[in-house]
Design a protein around this motif. Structure first.
Motif, PDB file in Angstrom:
ATOM      1  N   HIS A  96      -9.298  -0.535  -3.323  1.00 30.91           N
ATOM      2  CA  HIS A  96      -8.160   0.380  -3.162  1.00 30.91           C
ATOM      3  C   HIS A  96      -8.619   1.832  -2.979  1.00 30.91           C
ATOM      4  O   HIS A  96      -8.147   2.541  -2.104  1.00 30.91           O
ATOM      5  N   HIS A 108       0.872  -1.170   0.000  1.00 28.48           N
ATOM      6  CA  HIS A 108       0.000   0.000   0.000  1.00 28.48           C
ATOM      7  C   HIS A 108       0.911   1.223   0.000  1.00 28.48           C
ATOM      8  O   HIS A 108       2.125   1.100   0.120  1.00 28.48           O
ATOM      9  N   CYS A 115      -4.720   5.828   0.006  1.00 31.16           N
ATOM     10  CA  CYS A 115      -3.761   4.817  -0.407  1.00 31.16           C
ATOM     11  C   CYS A 115      -3.374   5.147  -1.836  1.00 31.16           C
ATOM     12  O   CYS A 115      -4.233   5.355  -2.678  1.00 31.16           O
ATOM     13  N   GLU A 142      -1.308   3.303  -3.833  1.00 29.49           N
ATOM     14  CA  GLU A 142      -0.745   2.168  -4.565  1.00 29.49           C
ATOM     15  C   GLU A 142      -1.904   1.232  -4.848  1.00 29.49           C
ATOM     16  O   GLU A 142      -2.571   0.806  -3.899  1.00 29.49           O
ATOM     17  N   PHE A 143      -2.140   0.907  -6.113  1.00 31.63           N
ATOM     18  CA  PHE A 143      -3.295   0.063  -6.422  1.00 31.63           C
ATOM     19  C   PHE A 143      -3.137  -1.284  -5.719  1.00 31.63           C
ATOM     20  O   PHE A 143      -2.170  -1.998  -5.956  1.00 31.63           O
ATOM     21  N   CYS A 144      -4.114  -1.600  -4.823  1.00 29.09           N
ATOM     22  CA  CYS A 144      -3.938  -2.775  -3.976  1.00 29.09           C
ATOM     23  C   CYS A 144      -5.142  -3.712  -4.037  1.00 29.09           C
ATOM     24  O   CYS A 144      -5.326  -4.522  -3.151  1.00 29.09           O
ATOM     25  N   MET A 149      -9.804   2.979   0.431  1.00 26.56           N
ATOM     26  CA  MET A 149      -8.856   2.862   1.546  1.00 26.56           C
ATOM     27  C   MET A 149      -8.510   4.267   2.045  1.00 26.56           C
ATOM     28  O   MET A 149      -7.412   4.764   1.860  1.00 26.56           O
TER      29      MET A 149
HETATM   30 CU1  CUA Z   1      -4.104   0.046  -0.245  1.00 25.30          CU
HETATM   31 CU2  CUA Z   1      -4.402   0.892  -2.439  1.00 25.30          CU
END
Ligand code: CUA
Length: 335
Positions: free
Chosen positions: A204, A161, A196, A198-200, A207
């Motif tokens: 996502h 993340h 967040c 960062e693609f998670c 978040m």
């Molecule tokens: Cu955690 Cu995007």
């Protein structure tokens, strides 16, 4: 160089510290934000200037020196122009040195937390943030005092993340299996979004959390209150607060609708068909096992994506969650 930093900080930062952001930028919640914005706008305008100059000259030269018929062609005995060549070498070299120096100083300032910083642990997981304070209390929001620099020690339960507070110009990867650090120095009491970056996975973009900067002296009172509040609530209510602070509601609904995980509605006491074809009744032991070893009993039709809460939730808290789930189910309500 300090004069340069001040110049950068003041050109972009003028009058923004208290109000909302500018047209281009979110508001500035830390002193470093002014410096970051100053460097950014310096680079932006510099790039725009050279882009216009170079593309403009290209167009002029294309028209002026286009291909003509043989008898129209001009000839030249000019081999080079020393003054021009020195200019287009020395000016960019000087600019690059200035960019490096200013950028590196800001980077060092962003990277090295002061020794007296207040430390909060950050855990990223699909798909929420959890903040652990020095007294062991955990909260889904980041509460900090205004009068201290804050250092965050961050790790992830699952995938990468990225902890991002646009107002603070603070962004750093949160990586499973290791600790990363950032710090910031909030300027005024107030609230700021945490995203967040960062693609998670599926949620996502949900978040999202908040930094709440408490006025001087109020943070300590808040932390003392928050630290003991679960024990004062009835167990089912404490369980409901826990599902929110642990982020369970990101994947489990309470109204029967299907999200990433099964809904809590009617779950307690109901028969569950598992992925391996077997079947269990969702009693106290099933709930406990699902929290501590979520991969052990995956319900048919769902993916095994839940992180384990082993080490993050106490037996007492598991009891609170069970009491809460009972209130959402007919079976649980009966004695
Ligand atoms: Cu955690 Cu995007």
């Amino acid at each position: 160089m300090n004069a340069l930093n001040t110049l950068f900080a003041s050109t972009a930062g003028a009058g923004l510290a208290t109000g909302s952001g500018s047209f281009w930028m979110p508001r500035q919640g830390t002193a470093i934000a002014g410096q970051v914005d100053g460097i950014f706008s310096f680079l932006l305008w510099l790039s725009l200037f050279f882009f216009t100059l170079i593309v403009g000259l290209m167009v002029v030269f294309i028209v002026r020196y286009r291909q003509r018929r043989r008898e129209e062609r001009a000839s030249s005995d000019v081999s080079h122009n020393t003054a021009l060549e020195l200019t287009w070498t020395l000016v960019p070299v000087a600019l690059v040195i200035v960019i490096f120096t200013v950028g590196f100083r800001a980077y060092l300032r962003l990277s090295v937390p002061p020794a007296d910083a207040y430390e909060v642990l950050v855990t990223g997981q699909k798909w929420n943030w959890e903040f652990t304070y020095p007294n062991g209390y955990r909260d889904p929001q980041l509460h900090v005092p205004v009068d201290k620099p804050i250092r965050l020690v961050m790790t992830s339960q699952d995938v990468i993340h990225s902890f991002y507070v646009p107002d603070f110009r603070v962004k750093h990867d949160v990586v499973p299996g290791r600790y990363t650090k950032v710090w910031f120095d909030p300027e005024a009491p107030g609230e700021h979004y945490i995203l967040c970056a960062e693609f998670c996975g599926d949620s996502h973009s949900d978040m999202i959390s908040k930094v709440i900067v408490h006025p001087a002296g109020e943070f300590e009172t808040w932390l003392a209150d928050a630290g003991g509040f679960l024990d004062k609530l009835p167990p089912a209510e404490a369980g409901e607060r826990l599902t929110k602070s642990l982020g369970c509601n990101a994947c489990h609904s309470v109204d029967g609708s299907r999200m990433i995980g099964p809904s809590y509605k009617g779950l307690f006491g109901s028969p569950r068909r598992l992925k391996d074809g077997s079947s269990v009744v969702a009693d106290e032991n099933y709930i406990r096992a699902s929290l501590l070893d979520p991969q052990g009993q995956v319900v048919e039709g769902f993916e095994p994506v839940m992180p384990t809460f082993q080490g993050r939730i106490s037996e007492k808290e598991i009891g609170m969650m069970i009491e809460y789930l009972k209130t959402l189910s007919d079976q649980g309500a009966q004695p």
